[in-house]
Motif scaffolding. Structure first.
Motif, PDB file in Angstrom:
ATOM      1  N   GLY A   1     -25.053 -40.715  53.052  1.00  0.00           N
ATOM      2  CA  GLY A   1     -24.502 -40.024  54.207  1.00  0.00           C
ATOM      3  C   GLY A   1     -23.031 -39.706  54.044  1.00  0.00           C
ATOM      4  N   TRP A   2     -22.382 -39.446  55.144  1.00  0.00           N
ATOM      5  CA  TRP A   2     -20.989 -39.029  55.157  1.00  0.00           C
ATOM      6  C   TRP A   2     -20.054 -40.234  55.221  1.00  0.00           C
ATOM      7  CZ3 TRP A   2     -19.723 -33.924  54.678  1.00  0.00           C
ATOM      8  CH2 TRP A   2     -20.750 -33.006  54.857  1.00  0.00           C
TER       9      TRP A   2
ATOM     10  N   LYS B   1     -19.836 -36.007  51.647  1.00  0.00           N
ATOM     11  CA  LYS B   1     -21.230 -36.444  51.726  1.00  0.00           C
ATOM     12  C   LYS B   1     -21.604 -37.106  50.409  1.00  0.00           C
ATOM     13  CE  LYS B   1     -25.665 -34.960  53.411  1.00  0.00           C
ATOM     14  NZ  LYS B   1     -26.434 -33.822  53.908  1.00  0.00           N
TER      15      LYS B   1
ATOM     16  N   GLU C   1     -24.553 -39.325  59.763  1.00  0.00           N
ATOM     17  CA  GLU C   1     -24.061 -37.966  60.025  1.00  0.00           C
ATOM     18  C   GLU C   1     -22.628 -38.070  60.529  1.00  0.00           C
ATOM     19  OE1 GLU C   1     -25.727 -35.223  59.252  1.00  0.00           O
ATOM     20  OE2 GLU C   1     -27.319 -36.510  58.498  1.00  0.00           O
TER      21      GLU C   1
END
Length: 137
Positions: free
Chosen positions: A114-115, A110, A2
């Motif tokens: 994930g990011w 993203k 995240e």
């Protein structure tokens, strides 16, 4: 990962001198606007070398990183974060040898796992005489 995890992982990887963990925060096509030397990096192997050299030349020193005023905005597959970032060089006996505080802005995308950072910009304000970066904000 995240977006908020970026700050913890960056902090831990700097302290642990873990260049691979830090580099893994970035997309392979990330554009980095840095305060040092050439001013920007758009080549992933060049960014890897910069991070590896930085963390690899610390010797007995550690780097303590702290983030303040973290703001995160995200929508869909695009995210943005900004913060103040303080770097402190810590000697083997725990003494702060030097420090500086910068501003950081981050663009995220993203992807499957994930990011990842796709854009980073670090800066410091310039004194009103126009000649000196103010490294303590």
């Amino acid at each position: 990962m995240e977006i908020e995890d970026f700050f913890k992982i960056y902090q831990k990887s700097a302290w642990d001198k873990d260049a691979s963990a830090m580099i893994d925060l970035y997309d392979e096509h990330a554009l980095i606007f840095d305060m040092w030397d050439q001013g920007y990096v758009s080549n992933p192997s060049e960014w890897r070398k910069i991070i590896t050299d930085w963390l690899g030349t610390l010797g007995e020193e550690k780097v303590k990183v702290e983030f303040e005023m973290v703001k995160i905005h995200q929508s869909g597959n695009v995210g943005f974060a900004s913060a103040l970032i303080q770097f402190q060089a810590i000697s083997g006996d725990g003494t702060v040898l030097r420090s500086m505080r910068n501003r950081i802005s981050l663009g995220f995308s993203k992807i499957e796992d994930g990011w990842k950072v796709i854009h980073q910009h670090t800066s410091a304000p310039i004194s009103s005489d126009g000649l000196t970066a103010l490294l303590e904000i």
